[in-house]
Enzyme design. Structure first.
Site, PDB file in Angstrom:
ATOM      1  N   PRO A 292      73.683 -24.673   5.861  1.00  0.00           N
ATOM      2  CA  PRO A 292      72.310 -24.189   6.010  1.00  0.00           C
ATOM      3  C   PRO A 292      72.048 -23.678   7.416  1.00  0.00           C
ATOM      4  O   PRO A 292      72.505 -24.245   8.400  1.00  0.00           O
ATOM      5  CB  PRO A 292      71.475 -25.444   5.731  1.00  0.00           C
ATOM      6  N   ARG A 331      63.676  -7.873  12.358  1.00  0.00           N
ATOM      7  CA  ARG A 331      63.963  -8.021  10.934  1.00  0.00           C
ATOM      8  C   ARG A 331      63.163  -7.058  10.048  1.00  0.00           C
ATOM      9  O   ARG A 331      63.657  -6.650   8.996  1.00  0.00           O
ATOM     10  CB  ARG A 331      63.742  -9.467  10.482  1.00  0.00           C
ATOM     11  N   TYR A 335      65.346  -4.888   7.695  1.00  0.00           N
ATOM     12  CA  TYR A 335      65.348  -5.296   6.289  1.00  0.00           C
ATOM     13  C   TYR A 335      64.007  -5.153   5.583  1.00  0.00           C
ATOM     14  O   TYR A 335      63.897  -5.517   4.415  1.00  0.00           O
ATOM     15  CB  TYR A 335      65.739  -6.784   6.162  1.00  0.00           C
ATOM     16  N   CYS A 362      58.645   2.256  22.571  1.00  0.00           N
ATOM     17  CA  CYS A 362      58.537   3.697  22.356  1.00  0.00           C
ATOM     18  C   CYS A 362      59.434   4.077  21.184  1.00  0.00           C
ATOM     19  O   CYS A 362      60.496   4.679  21.344  1.00  0.00           O
ATOM     20  CB  CYS A 362      58.934   4.437  23.639  1.00  0.00           C
ATOM     21  N   TYR A 391      66.727 -15.963  13.021  1.00  0.00           N
ATOM     22  CA  TYR A 391      67.051 -14.541  13.177  1.00  0.00           C
ATOM     23  C   TYR A 391      65.962 -13.767  13.903  1.00  0.00           C
ATOM     24  O   TYR A 391      65.728 -12.595  13.632  1.00  0.00           O
ATOM     25  CB  TYR A 391      67.372 -13.907  11.815  1.00  0.00           C
TER      26      TYR A 391
END
Length: 433
Positions: A292, A331, A335, A362, A391
């Site tokens: 995990p 992220r 994603y 920018c 993350y």
């Protein structure tokens, strides 16, 4: 309670994180800042360890997947809670060593370990190498023979599972940079090669099918395939695998649309499946390892920002710009990951203002989320993005020469600095004039 029980609204109407007032945290430590509830991380470690040892046996071991969040303090927590860890780079190994983490409980991953990585890991005395491919097997063998040691290894196997998660975080299908596929015959080839290679001892197999998985079915499919492969190895090579690493990947609730997973129950379900397949195929139950990462630390975290500007474009959208963005949380850009956001200083007000959260870089793609419902903000408000423990810090960058935020650990309502905020001096420290 907002998404998770450690996010709440206090008597001032402010967001609280682990009992600490988010507005006060922002005032004391500045923004952007990563906030982590230590009690949540420890509780998750204990639940994984309890469930693993009760369901798989006393020798089962959950490993904290360092890539989710890596700094010395997290290794100290993992060590104190009796966890192992997996590391995927020389830098993670170095951080674990600096924290005093027991090397025998380290599993060293990665699909392209450099010669230096291999030397450094053996210098540390890591417990297991998770060998990804034939070239790496040869390199590990050569270094072990040179040292006159026998290095315990696992082989990374791709079982050919599609867990129906985001394409970029699927790792267990045949067409992958990771591991050796069973269906192509390459997995059996590398097993036979490992059994005849000097300097290494084949102890087990590893698989990891992906991340942010909410259903048990893909894990059941992977367990079936891996146990069948263990039986095939026994039949074809006369060798019985002693250790099976099932990886990680259980999902985390980021928004109200996500399911909340009872990790203990999920582990119990997986254990029942593995035991059944072992009995069906006539092999002994191997020692089971779990990995995990996200599910230990993600929910513990939140990132605090200060609102800069609120820009409303009639007929289009509302932009709320904050003093962070993709350098501290890439992220959404990578994603399109969904988050829950709260105006921490107005947490008791309705979330009825639809906005795109924009970062300060920018870069048009520097967004933290789109079409998010938050309280209506104004310049100077503290805004929190929740469930950022995994993350975010580990993937942070200095894009646009922005310093990385600090990591603030909260325990029982009291806060301390776990990682200092970078300075501009830190950013140019390695520049050569």
């Amino acid at each position: 309670m907002i998404i998770h029980s450690h996010f709440d609204v206090n008597e001032k109407g402010h967001l609280s994180i682990g009992g600490a007032d988010a507005v006060e945290l922002a005032r004391e430590f500045g923004t952007p800042a990563y906030i982590l509830d230590e009690n949540v991380i420890r509780a998750n470690c204990r639940e994984y360890l309890r469930a693993a040892t009760e369901e798989f046996g006393a020798d089962a071991l959950p490993l904290y997947a360092s890539k989710a969040l890596c700094f010395t303090g997290i290794y100290k927590i993992a060590a104190e809670e009796g966890m192992g860890v997996d590391c995927v780079s020389g830098g993670e190994l170095y951080t674990a060593k600096a924290a005093g983490f027991p090397a025998e409980r380290i599993y060293f991953h990665g699909n392209n370990k450099t010669d230096r990585d291999i030397r450094d890991a053996m210098d540390m005395g890591v417990g297991r190498f998770v060998v990804d491919n034939l070239d790496e097997l040869t390199a590990v063998s050569a270094e072990a023979v040179r040292r006159g040691i026998t290095q315990g290894i696992l082989l990374r196997i791709t079982p050919g599972i599609d867990p129906h998660t985001h394409r970029a975080i699927v790792t267990g299908n045949v067409d992958s940079k990771f591991g050796s596929a069973i269906v192509t015959g390459q997995a059996m080839d590398i097993v036979k090669k490992a059994l005849s290679t000097k300097g290494v001892e084949l102890i087990g197999l590893h698989c990891h099918i992906g991340s942010q998985i909410f259903d048990i079915e893909p894990f059941a499919d992977a367990a079936d395939i891996m146990v069948r492969f263990i039986a095939d190895i026994k039949a074809e090579c006369g060798f019985e695998i002693r250790e099976l690493n099932l990886g990680g990947g259980l999902g985390v609730r980021y928004t109200e649309d996500d399911r909340e997973i009872d990790y203990g129950s999920a582990i119990a379900d997986i254990a029942k499946i593995v035991r059944g397949y072992c009995a069906e195929h006539g092999i002994r139950m191997p020692r089971v390892i779990l990995e995990p990462g996200r599910s230990l630390v993600a929910a513990a975290g939140a990132t605090l920002y200060t609102v800069g500007s609120v820009k409303e474009i009639p007929g289009f959208r509302n932009y709320v710009s904050v003093d962070g963005g993709m350098p501290d949380n890439p992220r959404y850009a990578l994603y399109q990951s969904q988050y829950t956001a709260i105006v921490a200083s107005k947490a008791d007000a309705p979330r009825d203002y639809r906005a795109t959260l924009a970062g300060r870089c920018c870069e048009s793609g520097d967004l933290l989320g789109e079409n998010m419902l938050i309280q209506k903000p104004c310049r100077g408000d503290v805004l929190a993005v929740l469930v950022t423990g995994a993350y975010n810090y580990s993937m942070a960058s200095n894009y646009n020469r922005l310093p990385r935020p600090p990591v603030i650990m909260v325990k029982d309502g009291k806060a301390r600095v776990a990682v200092r905020r970078e300075s501009y001096e830190d950013i140019i420290r390695n520049d050569v004039l």
